[in-house]
Motif scaffolding. Structure first.
Motif, PDB file in Angstrom:
ATOM      1  N   LEU A  34     -41.887  61.241  19.470  1.00 48.32           N
ATOM      2  CA  LEU A  34     -41.695  60.918  20.958  1.00 48.32           C
ATOM      3  C   LEU A  34     -40.581  59.999  20.953  1.00 48.32           C
ATOM      4  O   LEU A  34     -40.360  59.353  22.437  1.00 48.32           O
ATOM      5  CB  LEU A  34     -42.507  60.993  22.134  1.00 48.32           C
ATOM      6  N   GLY A  35     -40.768  58.869  19.955  1.00 51.39           N
ATOM      7  CA  GLY A  35     -40.134  57.300  20.297  1.00 51.39           C
ATOM      8  C   GLY A  35     -40.836  56.694  20.796  1.00 51.39           C
ATOM      9  O   GLY A  35     -40.661  55.182  21.087  1.00 51.39           O
ATOM     10  N   LEU A  36     -42.406  56.582  21.034  1.00 49.94           N
ATOM     11  CA  LEU A  36     -43.247  55.941  22.227  1.00 49.94           C
ATOM     12  C   LEU A  36     -43.819  55.262  21.425  1.00 49.94           C
ATOM     13  O   LEU A  36     -44.596  55.187  20.101  1.00 49.94           O
ATOM     14  CB  LEU A  36     -44.306  57.077  22.907  1.00 49.94           C
ATOM     15  N   ARG A  37     -44.289  53.833  22.239  1.00 45.96           N
ATOM     16  CA  ARG A  37     -44.907  52.324  21.322  1.00 45.96           C
ATOM     17  C   ARG A  37     -45.747  52.138  22.693  1.00 45.96           C
ATOM     18  O   ARG A  37     -46.871  51.384  21.720  1.00 45.96           O
ATOM     19  CB  ARG A  37     -43.358  51.760  21.464  1.00 45.96           C
ATOM     20  N   ARG A  38     -46.338  52.255  23.582  1.00 45.88           N
ATOM     21  CA  ARG A  38     -46.994  52.318  23.811  1.00 45.88           C
ATOM     22  C   ARG A  38     -47.614  53.104  25.025  1.00 45.88           C
ATOM     23  O   ARG A  38     -47.806  53.548  26.596  1.00 45.88           O
ATOM     24  CB  ARG A  38     -46.186  51.392  25.149  1.00 45.88           C
ATOM     25  N   VAL A  39     -48.281  53.830  24.450  1.00 51.77           N
ATOM     26  CA  VAL A  39     -48.940  54.931  25.579  1.00 51.77           C
ATOM     27  C   VAL A  39     -50.249  54.460  25.810  1.00 51.77           C
ATOM     28  O   VAL A  39     -51.286  54.194  25.674  1.00 51.77           O
ATOM     29  CB  VAL A  39     -49.291  56.727  24.551  1.00 51.77           C
ATOM     30  N   LEU A  40     -50.611  55.241  27.391  1.00 52.48           N
ATOM     31  CA  LEU A  40     -51.885  55.093  28.053  1.00 52.48           C
ATOM     32  C   LEU A  40     -52.938  56.301  27.600  1.00 52.48           C
ATOM     33  O   LEU A  40     -52.298  58.047  27.517  1.00 52.48           O
ATOM     34  CB  LEU A  40     -51.711  55.386  29.627  1.00 52.48           C
ATOM     35  N   VAL A  63     -52.651  51.570  24.099  1.00 50.04           N
ATOM     36  CA  VAL A  63     -52.770  50.412  25.244  1.00 50.04           C
ATOM     37  C   VAL A  63     -53.197  50.606  26.917  1.00 50.04           C
ATOM     38  O   VAL A  63     -54.114  49.797  27.158  1.00 50.04           O
ATOM     39  CB  VAL A  63     -50.787  50.117  26.389  1.00 50.04           C
ATOM     40  N   GLY A  64     -54.590  50.839  26.179  1.00 51.28           N
ATOM     41  CA  GLY A  64     -55.534  51.610  27.156  1.00 51.28           C
ATOM     42  C   GLY A  64     -56.200  52.822  26.799  1.00 51.28           C
ATOM     43  O   GLY A  64     -55.051  53.964  26.569  1.00 51.28           O
ATOM     44  N   VAL A  65     -57.796  53.009  27.686  1.00 49.23           N
ATOM     45  CA  VAL A  65     -57.918  54.181  27.252  1.00 49.23           C
ATOM     46  C   VAL A  65     -58.238  53.777  29.077  1.00 49.23           C
ATOM     47  O   VAL A  65     -59.319  53.425  29.755  1.00 49.23           O
ATOM     48  CB  VAL A  65     -59.057  53.944  26.623  1.00 49.23           C
ATOM     49  N   HIS A  66     -58.180  55.082  30.052  1.00 48.71           N
ATOM     50  CA  HIS A  66     -58.177  55.537  31.475  1.00 48.71           C
ATOM     51  C   HIS A  66     -59.083  56.384  31.753  1.00 48.71           C
ATOM     52  O   HIS A  66     -58.526  57.401  31.142  1.00 48.71           O
ATOM     53  CB  HIS A  66     -57.086  55.097  31.842  1.00 48.71           C
ATOM     54  N   ASP A  67     -60.193  55.915  32.073  1.00 47.01           N
ATOM     55  CA  ASP A  67     -62.012  57.216  31.948  1.00 47.01           C
ATOM     56  C   ASP A  67     -61.794  57.411  33.112  1.00 47.01           C
ATOM     57  O   ASP A  67     -63.759  58.029  33.252  1.00 47.01           O
ATOM     58  CB  ASP A  67     -62.927  56.870  30.609  1.00 47.01           C
ATOM     59  N   ARG A  86     -48.979  51.733  35.202  1.00 40.86           N
ATOM     60  CA  ARG A  86     -47.082  51.092  35.292  1.00 40.86           C
ATOM     61  C   ARG A  86     -47.948  49.229  35.203  1.00 40.86           C
ATOM     62  O   ARG A  86     -47.548  48.783  34.647  1.00 40.86           O
ATOM     63  CB  ARG A  86     -47.484  50.658  36.919  1.00 40.86           C
ATOM     64  N   ALA A  87     -48.801  48.622  35.266  1.00 46.37           N
ATOM     65  CA  ALA A  87     -49.472  48.012  34.692  1.00 46.37           C
ATOM     66  C   ALA A  87     -49.857  47.560  33.333  1.00 46.37           C
ATOM     67  O   ALA A  87     -49.371  46.379  32.682  1.00 46.37           O
ATOM     68  CB  ALA A  87     -51.024  47.484  35.700  1.00 46.37           C
ATOM     69  N   ALA A  88     -50.043  48.257  32.817  1.00 41.81           N
ATOM     70  CA  ALA A  88     -49.835  48.546  31.421  1.00 41.81           C
ATOM     71  C   ALA A  88     -48.923  48.731  30.577  1.00 41.81           C
ATOM     72  O   ALA A  88     -48.359  48.028  29.225  1.00 41.81           O
ATOM     73  CB  ALA A  88     -50.989  49.583  30.827  1.00 41.81           C
ATOM     74  N   GLY A  89     -47.752  48.901  31.118  1.00 37.89           N
ATOM     75  CA  GLY A  89     -46.599  49.066  30.400  1.00 37.89           C
ATOM     76  C   GLY A  89     -46.144  49.968  29.949  1.00 37.89           C
ATOM     77  O   GLY A  89     -45.846  50.066  28.878  1.00 37.89           O
ATOM     78  N   ALA A  90     -47.083  50.900  29.753  1.00 37.23           N
ATOM     79  CA  ALA A  90     -46.559  52.557  29.264  1.00 37.23           C
ATOM     80  C   ALA A  90     -46.059  52.945  29.376  1.00 37.23           C
ATOM     81  O   ALA A  90     -45.296  53.056  30.796  1.00 37.23           O
ATOM     82  CB  ALA A  90     -48.337  53.219  29.632  1.00 37.23           C
ATOM     83  N   ASP A  91     -45.493  53.375  28.219  1.00 37.68           N
ATOM     84  CA  ASP A  91     -43.746  54.329  27.918  1.00 37.68           C
ATOM     85  C   ASP A  91     -44.494  55.813  28.036  1.00 37.68           C
ATOM     86  O   ASP A  91     -43.495  56.785  27.340  1.00 37.68           O
ATOM     87  CB  ASP A  91     -42.643  53.517  27.311  1.00 37.68           C
ATOM     88  N   GLY A  92     -45.351  56.427  27.752  1.00 41.07           N
ATOM     89  CA  GLY A  92     -45.822  57.620  27.688  1.00 41.07           C
ATOM     90  C   GLY A  92     -47.146  57.817  28.191  1.00 41.07           C
ATOM     91  O   GLY A  92     -48.464  56.932  27.944  1.00 41.07           O
TER      92      GLY A  92
END
Length: 360
Positions: A34-40, A63-67, A86-92
């Motif tokens: 999917l071309g993703l580089r910053r996934v949460l 870019v992180g785990v949100h549990d 949004r804070a992590a700059g996630a693209d997916g």
């Protein structure tokens, strides 16, 4: 008699990867595809270890785990997750876990438009639908939006090996409910009917095997296959009384999601059966039984699942309010929805007596 076919069917654009070990071995490839580089990665507390294993496999693309996923996706929980993305700059987003985790991933996708990958660890089926749900001030609202449909679904039977048997059973019967209601939905079709019958058959055969041998990869794989089919039915059709009633009981009265579906399903089908005889007959055929509602009730009993709303903690005094709230909403159902009819259904489900198909 006019037996001409007349239906419409939307094939949902979901890619599926199904194999043991896929959570770790396939998810990174799906992110890359999917071309993703910053996934949460999002999950609940119970599945955090699995989610972290997926996050580790993703390497620098995570870019992180949100549990913090919670049942019924409270709107305040969704707000926190959206801010985290949004804070992590996630693209997916990669949602790992059951319906609560995938529901939280969908809430992020709904608000941000970020693409979602689902890695389910239960049989909820949410991963196969464009349906989202949020609970606010004690009421659960749902909607459909293509933004929340996962782009990829990674089915890994190994993720379900540690799912406790009681939760496996109720999660599986929750999946059966999707197929049952799809059979009498206004937007059903021959393809949906095929998936529904096979989904019921696969799940009903797999669950006793899972209960007997929880660590069997074969039994777990067959249950996950059934869940995929049942979830596809949920994604392709409009649900009726059973699902609306369960949303009311969960969102407004705090009852647990899968257990509520397990208790209510036999009674909802018995209530609707006089107005949906073909659907009831299809379910009976899939269960190899004469009477579908009774067979579903007996299946739950054999597997040690709860069979009454009283067991789940609903107060008898709340039955009338739940019936009124359910009857006060507009949605399609083969049998007209009335407060008296719903109250009779609820009373039977509260007491846990064997279901009897309702007559008018």
């Amino acid at each position: 008699m006019n037996d001409a076919l007349d239906f419409s069917y939307d094939a949902l654009p979901v890619r599926v990867v199904f194999r043991p070990g896929a959570a770790v071995s396939a998810t990174p490839g799906e992110v890359e595809r999917l071309g993703l580089r910053r996934v949460l990665v999002v999950c609940g507390a119970r599945g955090a270890d699995t989610a972290r294993a997926v996050a580790d496999a993703l390497g620098p693309a995570c870019v992180g785990v949100h549990d913090r996923a919670r049942m019924h996706v409270p709107v305040e929980v969704a707000d926190v997750a959206v801010r985290a993305a949004r804070a992590a700059g996630a693209d997916g987003c990669v949602a790992v876990g059951g319906g609560s985790s995938i529901g939280l991933g969908k809430a992020i996708a709904l608000r941000t438009g970020l693409p979602l990958i689902a890695v389910p660890s239960t049989y909820s089926g949410s991963e196969m639908t464009p349906v989202w749900g949020l609970t606010e001030q004690g009421a659960k609202r749902t909607g459909r939006d293509p933004k929340v449909l996962p782009r990829s679904v990674v089915y890994d039977p190994e993720l379900t090996l540690s799912l406790p048997v009681p939760l496996s059973v109720t999660s599986g019967i929750n999946a059966l409910a999707h197929a049952v209601e799809a059979l009498y939905a206004p937007d059903t079709s021959p393809l949906v009917a095929l998936m529904a019958e096979e989904g019921v058959r696969a799940m009903a055969r797999a669950l006793p095997a899972v209960a007997e041998e929880p660590a069997s990869p074969g039994a777990r794989g067959r249950a996950l296959y059934g869940a995929w089919l049942c979830g596809s039915c949920l994604g392709a059709t409009t649900m009726g009384l059973h699902h609306k009633l369960c949303h009311v009981l969960g969102g407004s009265f705090g009852l647990p999601h899968a257990e509520t579906h397990t208790v209510v399903l036999p009674y909802a089908l018995a209530h609707n059966a006089p107005d949906a005889p073909d659907a009831a007959a299809t379910v009976a055929r899939a269960l190899d039984a004469a009477d579908a509602p009774r067979a579903l009730w007996e299946l739950a009993g054999r597997l040690g699942a709860p069979r009454s709303l009283a067991e789940l903690g609903l107060a008898e005094a709340d039955l009338a309010a739940a019936a009124a709230q359910t009857a006060g909403q507009a949605y399609p159902n083969p049998r007209p929805v009335t407060a008296d009819g719903v109250l009779a259904l609820l009373r039977a489900a509260y007491e846990g007596v064997a279901p009897v198909s309702g007559a008018h």
